[in-house]
Design an enzyme around this catalytic site. Sequence first.
Site, PDB file in Angstrom:
ATOM      1  N   ARG A  17      62.963 -94.658  16.999  1.00 32.17           N
ATOM      2  CA  ARG A  17      62.933 -94.457  18.444  1.00 32.17           C
ATOM      3  C   ARG A  17      62.956 -95.807  19.157  1.00 32.17           C
ATOM      4  NH1 ARG A  17      61.199 -89.892  20.606  1.00 32.17           N
ATOM      5  NH2 ARG A  17      59.979 -89.415  18.731  1.00 32.17           N
ATOM      6  N   GLU A  40      66.231 -90.513  11.321  1.00 31.13           N
ATOM      7  CA  GLU A  40      66.415 -89.761  12.569  1.00 31.13           C
ATOM      8  C   GLU A  40      66.462 -90.745  13.730  1.00 31.13           C
ATOM      9  OE1 GLU A  40      63.523 -87.234  15.523  1.00 31.13           O
ATOM     10  OE2 GLU A  40      63.314 -86.873  13.366  1.00 31.13           O
ATOM     11  N   LYS A 129      59.710 -78.048  12.899  1.00 31.78           N
ATOM     12  CA  LYS A 129      58.838 -79.213  13.050  1.00 31.78           C
ATOM     13  C   LYS A 129      57.566 -78.784  13.774  1.00 31.78           C
ATOM     14  CE  LYS A 129      59.522 -82.359  16.313  1.00 31.78           C
ATOM     15  NZ  LYS A 129      60.041 -83.532  17.053  1.00 31.78           N
ATOM     16  N   GLY A 178      56.912 -92.377  12.488  1.00 32.40           N
ATOM     17  CA  GLY A 178      57.355 -93.212  13.584  1.00 32.40           C
ATOM     18  C   GLY A 178      56.716 -94.585  13.518  1.00 32.40           C
TER      19      GLY A 178
END
Length: 220
Positions: A17, A40, A129, A178
């Site tokens: 991200r 991702e 998820k 993350g």
Amino acid sequence: MSVYFEIEKIGIIAILRHIQPHMMMPVAEVLQEAGITILEVTMETPGALKMIETLRTEFPDHLTVGAGTVLDAETARAAMLSGAQFVVSPTVNIEMIRTVKRYGGLCMPGAMTPTEIVMAYENGADMVKIFPAHVLGPMYFRAVSSPLPHIPFVATGGINLENAGSYISAGAVAVGLGHSLFDPRKEMTDEGFIQLKKTASKFVEKVRNAKRSSTNRAAK
């Protein structure tokens, strides 16, 4: 190997991200070397579609690449056309699910309650998820997996080295990582890449051991 079985086998999705474009390739290489081959790229990341396209071109046989934080069907279509092999969303959007399936991708919408989980699965989700996982905890996964053993869960949100194995043991097929993996907004030095590989390797070991233990328990 299909995307579904790759995610199930590796058990880890690295969530990128806001990663800086020039850091994408070296980070992907380090993660691959450590054993994390599922990436991702979230759609709020500047240049996300181009990053997905580049990763698919440069690592066609070594990485499984998807798009994250996909909120609508239009964005899902754009991601699939850029080469995304799976699409992840924080919510249940039925048109988004249908679009991903229409283009042959794996769809992983986000849900929290049993009703949302079943609705997502009945409308075509391949995996669901559970988000935010840390608010619910591993025991929630164990409780929900009991009446819904046919639905594959992925734990995302607040996953770290201390609890990753617990979510796998509680029934999740994979965990999404993350900032516990690395902070993509920071410039990476040589030392930073060394640390990233060490951290990634530790996560791989934790998840692999948890999967092995779960398999052994199921066989008894």
